[in-house]
Design an enzyme around this catalytic site. Structure first.
Site, PDB file in Angstrom:
ATOM      1  CD  GLU B  29      -6.321  11.673 -10.322  1.00 31.11           C
ATOM      2  OE1 GLU B  29      -5.913  10.790 -10.042  1.00 31.11           O
ATOM      3  OE2 GLU B  29      -5.974  12.161 -12.048  1.00 31.11           O
ATOM      4  CD  GLU B  60      -2.832  14.135 -12.718  1.00 32.81           C
ATOM      5  OE1 GLU B  60      -2.606  13.110 -13.319  1.00 32.81           O
ATOM      6  OE2 GLU B  60      -3.564  12.608 -11.452  1.00 32.81           O
ATOM      7  CG  ASP B  85       3.232  16.945  -4.374  1.00 33.94           C
ATOM      8  OD1 ASP B  85       4.310  16.866  -3.302  1.00 33.94           O
ATOM      9  OD2 ASP B  85       2.498  17.348  -3.323  1.00 33.94           O
ATOM     10  CG  HIS B 129       3.206  11.702  -2.540  1.00 34.34           C
ATOM     11  ND1 HIS B 129       3.997  11.651  -3.863  1.00 34.34           N
ATOM     12  CD2 HIS B 129       1.752  11.251  -3.150  1.00 34.34           C
ATOM     13  CE1 HIS B 129       3.368  10.138  -4.720  1.00 34.34           C
ATOM     14  NE2 HIS B 129       2.508  10.726  -3.955  1.00 34.34           N
TER      15      HIS B 129
HETATM   16  C1  LIG Z   1       0.040  12.373 -11.572  1.00 30.05           C
HETATM   17  C2  LIG Z   1      -0.908  11.415 -10.190  1.00 30.05           C
HETATM   18  N1  LIG Z   1      -2.070  11.053 -10.261  1.00 30.05           N
HETATM   19  C3  LIG Z   1      -2.840  10.773  -9.215  1.00 30.05           C
HETATM   20  C4  LIG Z   1      -1.887  10.116  -8.148  1.00 30.05           C
HETATM   21  C5  LIG Z   1      -2.890   9.155  -7.168  1.00 30.05           C
HETATM   22  N2  LIG Z   1      -2.198   7.720  -7.157  1.00 30.05           N
HETATM   23  C6  LIG Z   1      -1.610   7.233  -6.963  1.00 30.05           C
HETATM   24  S1  LIG Z   1      -0.986   5.276  -7.820  1.00 30.05           S
HETATM   25  C7  LIG Z   1      -2.826   5.816  -8.449  1.00 30.05           C
HETATM   26  C8  LIG Z   1      -3.533   5.286  -9.061  1.00 30.05           C
HETATM   27  C9  LIG Z   1      -2.401   3.648 -10.402  1.00 30.05           C
HETATM   28  O1  LIG Z   1      -3.317   3.525 -11.330  1.00 30.05           O
HETATM   29  P1  LIG Z   1      -2.766   2.594 -12.203  1.00 30.05           P
HETATM   30  O2  LIG Z   1      -1.123   3.233 -12.954  1.00 30.05           O
HETATM   31  O3  LIG Z   1      -3.331   1.382 -12.894  1.00 30.05           O
HETATM   32  O4  LIG Z   1      -1.583   1.940 -10.746  1.00 30.05           O
HETATM   33  P2  LIG Z   1      -1.461   0.832 -10.124  1.00 30.05           P
HETATM   34  O5  LIG Z   1      -1.315   1.375  -8.814  1.00 30.05           O
HETATM   35  O6  LIG Z   1      -2.384  -0.121  -9.930  1.00 30.05           O
HETATM   36  O7  LIG Z   1      -0.197  -0.061  -9.734  1.00 30.05           O
HETATM   37  C10 LIG Z   1      -3.292   7.373  -8.771  1.00 30.05           C
HETATM   38  C11 LIG Z   1      -4.319   7.192  -8.732  1.00 30.05           C
HETATM   39  C12 LIG Z   1      -0.278  10.395  -8.967  1.00 30.05           C
HETATM   40  N3  LIG Z   1       0.435   9.882  -8.039  1.00 30.05           N
HETATM   41  N4  LIG Z   1       0.548  10.705  -9.535  1.00 30.05           N
END
Ligand SMILES: Cc1ncc(C[n+]2csc(CCOP(=O)(O)OP(=O)(O)O)c2C)c(N)n1
Ligand SMILES: [Mg+2]
Lengths: 330, 328
Positions: B29, B60, B85, B129
């Site tokens: 990612e 994931e 995490d 985290h």
């Molecule tokens: C399982 C997991 N994978 C990756 C992340 C890291 N992460 C946090 S927010 C995010 C983006 C999420 O995108 P979206 O669902 O479109 O929500 P937005 O941030 O745009 O509100 C990512 C990849 C995470 N917190 N949890």
């Protein structure tokens, strides 16, 4: 329903809530810079209409699950800025007694089952709450907020399948802000309209202008009604935009200034204010009074947070279990 | 030798291995356009193109599972999971598929898969985290586990992981990314797995320090030296395989041992190391085996609470001093 058909009090309340969300975020960012808030913040500036419009369609005993970008959801479901600010400041008076921070705020009394640090983490939780409502034959609805990016997680698909199969009273609310962190939606999913994903799970998929609070309200209202009366789940996709970085300090190399400017023109709070003045002739003084009141609320929230005590270190041991067996669990 | 950061060392290891071997790819990612959420992959998308540096959706299960599939047919994928995490989201592919593919196939499957993942508490990032999940996976036969604490080890261990034939969980400590250190020149700087590094010599006690605790143990050692206590500091560098001989040799020499890690104390890596010492060297001990680790509490958001839960330099100094003064 046209804007003039809504009671004026309701329109003003929607404006008050959206403005509270906006100003809460801006204040939290400022207070973080000033040192009051130790942790990071994912602000929802630009996405106030999805949070406020969707929660306005819920009843007090309905429940929501939220996300890492959840401050707006909390305010819209009745969360109080002073307890939110205190949590961000890691104080004992905060929603989670300073243990959770931005990513984990919850208030079960208000039906806020929690923000989440895991993308997609809240979606199956909402399904489980809906299952409980169905089993107990309660006319209640669970609404899961999540982003566009979350619809690529297995949790999303499993949760929608279960809800579709069992016709559970859930509203799946996707806030499609076009990005998951630095990755544009077009690079994350082979479909532009995520509402399409509903069809595999035999539920309606509805697309709505996520920057129009009344459109969001109407779509969620219909979905919630359907859920409440045994019609099963709905996937609502609100098209919106995150105006600030994924997190504060995000260099935002992945998008253009022009795109950001274009979406600023569609600002949900500013535009709704304009409509209130132009289309339903709300006097400027009414809006000014709301704006003054919101500022006062936030001033008080910051003062409350700053004056609240920091937790005693040993407090970390409290609240890990319901029963510690006399401390033996540690 | 050049002085570079831990982050740069990892970047160099990936770039050099991708240049050397066209079957090495990087997926995860935001590893491409964004350059990695931790900034580690930087310009790699530009350098190697989207076939070899690939941004994925937030998926994931698919990322880790696809890493395995690509490995089974001959690629050498590097997969990035931005927070340790999030590994439980990919629990099945990691624990049931990746770890066991070789064994279940009668040893026929080759799984040259490197899973780069962050570990440790960056400060007020709260319970989802901040975790140090190394120990969770030590209990899964089939996975190798690397825990570099310096730029040189990060580069050398990562190269070994990428060139190796087995799946590796490569834990990068978030608070180490910006730290600097000397790294040997040359593209064949390889650090073998299962070879601990003696970071400092001493007779009074052995401190076995894992990942982010290694620099803290060295700081504690300096403070102890100022009080006239000279300790040995050992960084195992990999937990699976574990350099049993280096650990046992040091324990036999000092007779006192402190194990320091950021993971929770209960069944953290220290539990395995303590058991090893008890099994193999109990007669050499002049005091109890001491673990300095996180309390068995989820990581809190508040700095006051977090400090209470996490082990620090002071804890190492205090516990070591107590141990050195312990009389049987
Ligand atoms: C399982 C997991 N994978 C990756 C992340 C890291 N992460 C946090 S927010 C995010 C983006 C999420 O995108 P979206 O669902 O479109 O929500 P937005 O941030 O745009 O509100 C990512 C990849 C995470 N917190 N949890
Ligand atoms: Mg998004």
């Amino acid at each position: 329903m046209k804007i003039e058909d809504y009671p004026k009090e309701q329109l003003l309340e929607l404006y008050r809530q959206m403005l509270t969300v906006r100003e809460f975020e801006l204040r939290a960012i400022a207070e973080r810079r000033a040192g009051l808030i130790p942790g990071f913040i994912h602000s929802c500036v630009g996405q106030e209409a999805t949070a406020v419009g969707a929660c306005a369609a819920l009843r007090p005993d309905d429940v929501i699950t939220s996300t890492h970008r959840g401050h707006g959801h909390l305010v819209a479901k009745g969360g109080l800025p002073k307890y939110m600010m205190a949590e961000l400041a890691a104080r004992t008076t905060g929603y989670c007694l300073g243990r959770g921070g931005s990513l984990h705020m919850a208030d079960f009394g208000l039906g806020i089952l929690g923000a989440n640090g895991i993308v997609g983490g809240g979606i199956p939780i909402a399904v489980g709450a809906a299952l409980a409502f169905q089993i107990r034959k309660e006319p209640r609805v669970a609404l899961a907020f999540f982003g566009d990016g979350a619809t690529n997680e297995g949790a999303f698909h499993e949760a929608l399948n279960l809800a579709g199969l069992w016709k559970l009273p859930v509203v799946f609310f996707c806030e499609n802000n076009l990005y998951g962190e630095g990755t544009p939606q077009a690079m994350q999913a082979p479909v532009a309209d995520l509402a399409l994903r509903a069809s595999s799970y035999a539920m309606p998929g509805v697309i709505v202008d996520g920057n129009d609070v009344l459109a969001v309200y109407a779509a969620t209202q219909a979905a919630a009604e359907r859920a409440r009366t045994g019609g099963g789940p709905t996937l609502v996709e609100g098209k919106t935009y995150r105006q600030r970085g994924h997190y504060e300090g995000d260099p935002m190399v992945y998008r253009t200034k022009a795109e950001m400017e274009a979406w600023k023109q569609r600002d949900p709070v500013v535009n709704f204010r304009g409509r209130l003045l132009a289309e339903v002739e709300v006097p400027e003084t009414d809006l000014a009074a709301i704006e003054q009141a919101v500022q006062t609320t936030l001033d008080q929230a910051v003062a409350f947070a700053a004056a609240s005590p920091k937790p005693a270190p040993e407090a970390a041991l409290a609240g890990v279990y319901g029963d510690t067996h006399g401390g033996l669990v540690f | 030798m050049r002085t570079i950061t831990y982050s740069q060392a990892i970047y160099e290891a990936m770039c050099e291995e991708m240049t050397r071997d066209p079957s090495v790819i990087l997926i995860g990612e935001d590893v491409g356009t964004f350059g990695g959420v931790w900034g580690v992959s930087g310009d790699m998308l530009k350098r190697f193109g989207p076939d070899r540096v690939r941004d994925t959706p937030i998926s994931e299960i698919a990322i880790v599972g696809a890493g395995l599939g690509a490995a089974l047919v001959g690629l050498r994928p590097i997969v990035e999971i931005m927070f340790g995490d999030f590994l439980p989201v990919a629990g099945d592919p990691l624990v049931n598929q990746v770890a066991k593919a070789r064994f279940m196939s009668g040893g026929k499957a080759n799984v040259p898969l490197t899973i780069r993942v962050t570990t440790g508490a960056p400060g007020s990032a709260a319970a989802q985290h901040s975790q140090s999940p190394e120990g969770w996976f030590m209990n899964v036969p089939g996975l190798k586990i690397a825990v570099p604490s310096t730029p040189a080890d990060a580069k050398g261990l990562l190269k070994t992981a990428i060139r190796g034939e087995d799946p590796v969980l490569f834990f990068e400590h978030k608070m180490l990314y910006a730290t600097q250190g000397e790294v040997p020149d040359g593209e064949d700087h390889l650090v073998p797995f299962g070879r601990a590094r003696v970071c400092r010599q001493g007779d009074a006690a052995t401190i076995i320090a894992i990942g982010g605790m290694a620099p803290k143990a060295l700081e504690a050692a300096r403070a102890l030296a100022a009080r006239g206590i000279e300790v040995e500091v050992i960084d195992p560098r990999s937990l699976v395989p574990l350099d049993r001989e280096a650990i046992l040799a040091s324990v036999r020499k000092t007779g006192r041992v402190v194990i320091a890690h950021e993971a929770h104390k209960r069944l953290g890596p220290g539990a395995e190391i303590a058991a090893l010492i008890a099994e193999e060297a109990i007669g050499w001990l002049d005091g109890p085996i001491v673990r300095v680790a996180a309390r068995n509490v989820p990581l809190p958001y508040s700095p006051e609470l977090e400090n209470f839960v996490l082990p620090g330099v002071d804890d190492i100094v205090e516990q070591t001093t107590k141990l050195v003064n312990y009389a049987l």
